[in-house]
Design a protein around this motif. Structure first.
Motif, short mmCIF file in Angstrom:
data_model
loop_
_atom_site.label_atom_id
_atom_site.label_comp_id
_atom_site.label_asym_id
_atom_site.label_seq_id
_atom_site.Cartn_x
_atom_site.Cartn_y
_atom_site.Cartn_z
N PRO A 179 -14.71 -15.49 -0.65
CA PRO A 179 -13.40 -16.05 -0.92
C PRO A 179 -12.46 -14.62 -1.68
N THR A 180 -13.22 -14.03 -2.36
CA THR A 180 -12.72 -12.87 -3.15
C THR A 180 -12.39 -11.81 -2.10
N LEU A 181 -13.31 -11.42 -1.32
CA LEU A 181 -13.22 -10.43 -0.26
C LEU A 181 -11.97 -10.76 0.70
N ALA A 182 -12.05 -12.17 1.21
CA ALA A 182 -11.28 -12.55 1.91
C ALA A 182 -9.53 -12.53 1.39
N ARG A 183 -9.56 -12.83 0.05
CA ARG A 183 -8.16 -12.68 -0.68
C ARG A 183 -7.83 -10.91 -0.72
N LEU A 184 -8.70 -10.05 -1.00
CA LEU A 184 -8.49 -8.71 -1.03
C LEU A 184 -8.01 -8.26 0.50
N THR A 185 -8.71 -8.70 1.36
CA THR A 185 -8.44 -8.15 2.77
C THR A 185 -6.95 -8.92 3.17
N ALA A 186 -6.57 -9.88 2.89
CA ALA A 186 -5.19 -10.44 2.91
C ALA A 186 -4.42 -9.84 2.33
N LEU A 187 -4.32 -9.21 0.85
CA LEU A 187 -3.51 -8.46 0.30
C LEU A 187 -3.37 -7.21 0.63
N THR A 188 -4.34 -6.58 1.32
CA THR A 188 -4.14 -5.27 1.84
C THR A 188 -3.40 -5.39 3.13
N ARG A 189 -3.61 -6.21 4.05
CA ARG A 189 -3.05 -6.53 5.15
C ARG A 189 -1.39 -6.66 4.82
N GLU A 190 -1.40 -7.50 3.91
CA GLU A 190 0.27 -7.69 3.54
C GLU A 190 0.93 -6.60 3.15
N SER A 191 0.08 -6.03 2.29
CA SER A 191 0.76 -4.62 1.75
C SER A 191 1.18 -3.80 2.90
N SER A 192 0.34 -3.59 3.99
CA SER A 192 0.57 -2.60 5.04
C SER A 192 1.73 -3.34 5.94
N GLU A 193 1.89 -4.65 5.95
CA GLU A 193 3.04 -5.16 6.71
C GLU A 193 4.43 -4.67 5.75
N ARG A 194 4.40 -5.05 4.59
CA ARG A 194 5.42 -4.56 3.65
C ARG A 194 5.77 -3.24 4.12
N LEU A 195 5.12 -2.22 4.07
CA LEU A 195 5.54 -0.88 4.28
C LEU A 195 5.93 -0.78 5.66
N LYS A 196 5.33 -1.35 6.80
CA LYS A 196 5.94 -1.37 7.72
C LYS A 196 7.28 -1.74 8.04
N ALA A 197 7.68 -2.97 7.22
CA ALA A 197 8.92 -3.45 7.33
C ALA A 197 9.87 -2.70 6.62
N ILE A 198 9.72 -1.78 5.75
CA ILE A 198 10.58 -1.08 4.89
C ILE A 198 10.81 0.52 5.54
N GLU A 199 9.83 0.75 6.55
CA GLU A 199 9.86 2.08 7.28
C GLU A 199 11.27 2.89 7.48
N THR A 200 11.95 1.66 8.30
CA THR A 200 13.08 2.44 8.79
C THR A 200 14.07 2.62 7.55
N LEU A 201 13.70 2.35 6.38
CA LEU A 201 14.83 2.46 5.36
C LEU A 201 14.40 3.88 4.37
N ILE A 202 13.16 4.31 4.84
CA ILE A 202 12.83 5.56 4.22
C ILE A 202 13.04 6.70 5.26
N PRO A 203 13.75 7.78 4.69
CA PRO A 203 14.07 9.00 5.47
C PRO A 203 12.76 9.51 6.08
N ALA A 204 12.91 9.90 7.24
CA ALA A 204 11.86 10.25 8.05
C ALA A 204 10.83 11.25 7.56
#
Length: 99
Positions: A18-43
């Motif tokens: 369960p601990t590793l599953a939670r860590l994996t989920a948080l890592t995935r979510e963090s990457s998704e967040r970065l992808k979501a704001i990518e267009t707002l960050i200067p190239a």
């Protein structure tokens, strides 16, 4: 205590822990967040930014330079608003400059 002597995939290991599953989920979510704001960050800055850890309603971005961090500090309110509009509760974006 039994010990495994065979290889398991990361997916299997995360399902078994369960601990590793939670860590994996948080890592995935963090990457998704970065992808979501990518267009707002200067190239020119995008390559120097990595998704970092999520801690409650605070999210960390790993940045390669002080100048990039300064620009992201200016953009932080817009980035937070964009993330909230996408359903993530982000009340703070922390920046860590990697040297």
């Amino acid at each position: 205590m039994s010990r495994r002597h065979y290889a398991v995939s990361l997916q299997q290991a995360s399902q078994d822990s369960p601990t590793l599953a939670r860590l994996t989920a948080l890592t995935r979510e963090s990457s998704e967040r970065l992808k979501a704001i990518e267009t707002l960050i200067p190239a020119g800055l995008r390559a120097g930014i990595q998704a970092g850890p999520i801690d409650g309603d605070s999210w960390c971005l790993l940045v390669k330079s002080n100048s990039a961090a300064a620009k992201l500090r200016q953009l932080a309110p817009a980035l937070q608003a964009h993330l909230r509009s996408r359903g993530w509760e982000v009340n703070a974006i922390r920046l860590k400059v990697q040297t």
